[in-house]
Design a protein around this motif. Structure first.
Motif, PDB file in Angstrom:
ATOM      1  N   LEU A  54      26.140  96.707  46.608  1.00 54.19           N
ATOM      2  CA  LEU A  54      25.928  98.008  47.121  1.00 54.19           C
ATOM      3  C   LEU A  54      24.597  98.472  47.331  1.00 54.19           C
ATOM      4  N   ASN A  55      23.521  98.048  46.610  1.00 51.64           N
ATOM      5  CA  ASN A  55      22.321  98.490  46.231  1.00 51.64           C
ATOM      6  C   ASN A  55      21.046  97.272  46.811  1.00 51.64           C
ATOM      7  N   LYS A  56      21.826  96.179  47.296  1.00 47.99           N
ATOM      8  CA  LYS A  56      20.761  95.088  47.793  1.00 47.99           C
ATOM      9  C   LYS A  56      19.749  94.712  46.584  1.00 47.99           C
ATOM     10  N   ASP A  57      20.601  94.735  45.239  1.00 51.73           N
ATOM     11  CA  ASP A  57      19.609  94.692  43.786  1.00 51.73           C
ATOM     12  C   ASP A  57      19.502  93.311  43.596  1.00 51.73           C
ATOM     13  N   LEU A  58      18.380  92.724  43.995  1.00 46.49           N
ATOM     14  CA  LEU A  58      18.113  91.091  43.770  1.00 46.49           C
ATOM     15  C   LEU A  58      17.974  90.946  42.389  1.00 46.49           C
ATOM     16  N   PRO A  59      17.217  91.696  41.625  1.00 48.58           N
ATOM     17  CA  PRO A  59      17.061  91.220  40.124  1.00 48.58           C
ATOM     18  C   PRO A  59      18.368  91.427  39.535  1.00 48.58           C
ATOM     19  N   ARG A  60      19.549  92.365  39.661  1.00 48.65           N
ATOM     20  CA  ARG A  60      20.833  92.306  39.179  1.00 48.65           C
ATOM     21  C   ARG A  60      21.510  91.091  39.719  1.00 48.65           C
ATOM     22  N   ALA A  61      21.464  90.793  41.089  1.00 48.06           N
ATOM     23  CA  ALA A  61      22.235  89.699  41.312  1.00 48.06           C
ATOM     24  C   ALA A  61      21.836  88.146  40.701  1.00 48.06           C
ATOM     25  N   ALA A  62      20.399  88.354  40.389  1.00 50.94           N
ATOM     26  CA  ALA A  62      19.902  87.103  39.662  1.00 50.94           C
ATOM     27  C   ALA A  62      20.315  87.049  38.274  1.00 50.94           C
ATOM     28  N   ALA A  63      20.288  88.257  37.644  1.00 50.91           N
ATOM     29  CA  ALA A  63      20.732  88.510  36.071  1.00 50.91           C
ATOM     30  C   ALA A  63      22.540  87.841  36.148  1.00 50.91           C
ATOM     31  N   VAL A  64      23.276  88.043  37.176  1.00 54.34           N
ATOM     32  CA  VAL A  64      24.525  87.567  36.899  1.00 54.34           C
ATOM     33  C   VAL A  64      24.429  85.953  37.102  1.00 54.34           C
ATOM     34  N   LEU A  65      23.613  85.375  37.715  1.00 55.97           N
ATOM     35  CA  LEU A  65      23.853  83.939  37.875  1.00 55.97           C
ATOM     36  C   LEU A  65      22.987  83.492  36.517  1.00 55.97           C
TER      37      LEU A  65
END
Length: 222
Positions: free
Chosen positions: A38-49
């Motif tokens: 929703l927010n195009k939040d790259l750091p949050r996406a990386a944290a999921v990985l």
């Protein structure tokens, strides 16, 4: 005898605590992946990985703990159903973690991920998947058979929402408002969210079996 019973319950409590911890981490991964979209939040996406290894490690710990309980405690009745449900549930939680990773990866790979034309429907599906997982885990935590039964009904509305999103994506591609690359990512996100809903349904079914000793897979029309 009392000492043996205390030992058994300690092992079962430990298993339950680990399962709830895994559930919380899986739920957080799904929440973070959804917000990243929703927010195009790259750091949050990386944290999921980065966090997926913790979920995988908990899966191994729970499997080992369940086998130890079976081998050393020889549980029966409700305790045995709890262990069986735990072994089944941990697989669904691990797969939900994988779906969260799939969603997060799409965020990292796509530049223009979320067109406004499907934002509402995709957001609704995200909310639905997160609510189903939360409700399923809460039913397990509270040992609430009625709540588990309610979650276990994978409703037509959710399926229709997924179909609507697919139709919107295809329309956007035909009108050249979304390119094929981004449309692929959107389709993969939608399918991942749908699978999360189905896994949450499974968790609710395992919980119901644990409490009532009845498999809802054979009672779909109840």
């Amino acid at each position: 005898m009392l000492q043996q019973e205390t030992f058994i319950h300690q092992r079962l409590d430990s298993l339950r605590t680990r399962l709830l911890t895994m559930g919380a981490k899986t739920q957080q991964a799904l929440d973070d992946a959804s917000m990243a979209v929703l927010n195009k939040d790259l750091p949050r996406a990386a944290a999921v990985l980065d966090g997926d290894c913790e979920i995988d490690a908990l899966e191994n710990e729970i499997d080992e703990a369940a086998l130890t309980c079976l081998a050393r405690s020889q549980p029966v009745a409700r305790d045995l159903r709890f262990i069986m449900a735990s072994v089944r549930m941990v697989l669904d939680l691990e797969r939900i973690g994988d779906e969260a990773v799939t969603i997060a990866e799409r965020v990292l790979l796509s530049e223009n991920l979320l067109p406004s034309s499907i934002e509402k429907e995709l957001t609704d599906l995200m909310v639905r998947s997160r609510e189903m997982l939360h409700s399923a885990l809460e039913a397990f935590r509270e040992e609430d058979a009625n709540a588990a039964f309610a979650v276990s009904r994978y409703d037509d509305e959710t399926a229709q929402l997924m179909v609507t999103i697919f139709q919107r994506i295809m329309q956007q591609v035909q009108e050249q408002r979304v390119d094929a690359w981004d449309s692929m990512h959107l389709i993969l996100i939608t399918r991942a969210l749908d699978r999360v809903c189905r896994r949450a349904e499974n968790i609710a079914e395992h919980t119901y079996f644990m409490i009532e000793g009845i498999s809802l897979k054979h009672c779909k029309n109840r």
